[in-house]
Write a protein that holds these residues in place. Structure first.
Motif, mmCIF file in Angstrom:
data_model
loop_
_atom_site.group_PDB
_atom_site.id
_atom_site.type_symbol
_atom_site.label_atom_id
_atom_site.label_comp_id
_atom_site.label_asym_id
_atom_site.label_seq_id
_atom_site.Cartn_x
_atom_site.Cartn_y
_atom_site.Cartn_z
ATOM 1 N N GLY A 65 -30.782 -21.412 -23.892
ATOM 2 C CA GLY A 65 -31.511 -22.646 -23.311
ATOM 3 C C GLY A 65 -30.354 -22.868 -22.099
ATOM 4 O O GLY A 65 -31.140 -22.819 -20.571
ATOM 5 N N GLU A 74 -29.757 -31.546 -20.047
ATOM 6 C CA GLU A 74 -30.085 -31.621 -21.752
ATOM 7 C C GLU A 74 -30.765 -30.214 -22.391
ATOM 8 O O GLU A 74 -30.851 -29.047 -22.096
ATOM 9 C CB GLU A 74 -32.507 -31.823 -21.518
ATOM 10 N N GLY A 75 -30.295 -30.199 -23.928
ATOM 11 C CA GLY A 75 -30.186 -29.700 -24.457
ATOM 12 C C GLY A 75 -29.445 -28.089 -24.325
ATOM 13 O O GLY A 75 -29.446 -27.359 -24.938
ATOM 14 N N GLN A 116 -25.377 -26.913 -24.288
ATOM 15 C CA GLN A 116 -23.829 -26.608 -24.872
ATOM 16 C C GLN A 116 -23.299 -26.306 -23.365
ATOM 17 O O GLN A 116 -22.954 -26.533 -22.567
ATOM 18 C CB GLN A 116 -23.496 -25.723 -26.033
#
Ligand SMILES: Nc1ncnc2c1ncn2[C@@H]1O[C@H](COP(=O)(O)OP(=O)(O)OP(=O)(O)O)[C@@H](O)[C@H]1O
Ligand SMILES: [Mg+2]
Length: 229
Positions: free
Chosen positions: A133, A159-160, A162
């Motif tokens: 991502g 968003e989403g 790490q």
């Protein structure tokens, strides 16, 4: 560089943005903070011409783009990294970046892009769908950047993703602003990220801007109270 005046946007009968006025200077990053469903994506889609405006005005570098089709807005200097990134999963990293070069004479990805995002150089032959991502987010930023925008919009880039990659993205955005002196507008729910990149923070609630502060004067508790349910 970006001037938005009294923007109203509706889904059918239901108005979602009730008169948004904001601006972004050259060499300035503005964060738009807001919880889920407050109107961040609606705002960016309207700025890009994906949603029509009901009334109001959008100017990019002094040119009115309020009723232009998306591709004309891109040509006039506005670029967009959508929420969820939307990379082409079956195209390679290099091919994904080249889609941003559609109207350029040279299809070669500038070295500067790979210097900003070394991971994309390492993975340039890999399919977009096989990236993490965070790597996809960097790819989506690279693809937007090769259109040479004056105004770069990013819809919830963290968003989403790490924390270590969030830091990389913050570093890249600060580098981009320094190198190019452009306006960056980023929507966010992560306050620490916004504080790392933004000169000014705005809060959107129910389709209205309800708070504005310079980074140096930010009352973080107040912004957090807007972001919590
Ligand atoms: N296609 C649509 N049709 C009708 N209403 C919509 C549509 N998309 C969004 N809305 C409504 O518009 C409002 C703003 O939604 P929007 O997606 O802009 O919020 P957001 O701030 O981007 O939220 P998130 O953080 O979840 O991405 C919400 O009330 C939402 O339900
Ligand atoms: Mg959204």
């Amino acid at each position: 560089m970006l001037q938005v005046t009294d923007l109203h946007v509706a889904y059918g009968q239901s108005e979602a943005l009730h008169g948004i006025t904001l601006h972004g200077h050259a060499n300035e990053t503005v964060a738009i903070m807001g919880r889920n469903g407050m109107g961040k994506t609606t705002l960016f889609k309207a700025l890009m011409g994906i949603l029509p405006v009901r009334s109001g005005r959008i100017e990019v570098a002094g040119q009115d783009v309020s009723h232009d089709e998306s591709f004309r807005r891109v040509a006039k200097g506005i670029a967009y990294v959508p929420q969820g990134r939307m990379v082409f999963p079956t195209l390679t990293v290099e091919e994904n970046i080249q889609t941003g070069l559609e109207n350029a004479r040279e299809k070669v990805v500038p070295d500067e892009i790979y210097a900003l995002f070394p991971v994309l150089w390492d993975m340039r032959g890999r399919r977009g769908g096989n990236l993490s991502g965070g790597q996809q987010q960097q790819l989506a930023i690279a693809r937007a950047l090769v259109t040479d925008p004056k105004v770069l919009l990013l819809d919830e880039p963290t968003e989403g993703i790490q924390p270590s990659i969030i830091k990389d993205i913050a570093r890249a955005l600060n580098e981009i602003r320094k190198l190019r002196g452009i306006t960056i507008v980023v929507s966010e729910q992560v306050l620490s990220f916004a504080m790392d990149v933004a000169d000014r923070l705005l809060v959107i609630e129910g389709g209205r801007l309800v708070h504005e502060t310079r980074r140096s004067e930010t009352n973080e508790q107040l912004i957090k109270s807007y972001l919590s349910v």
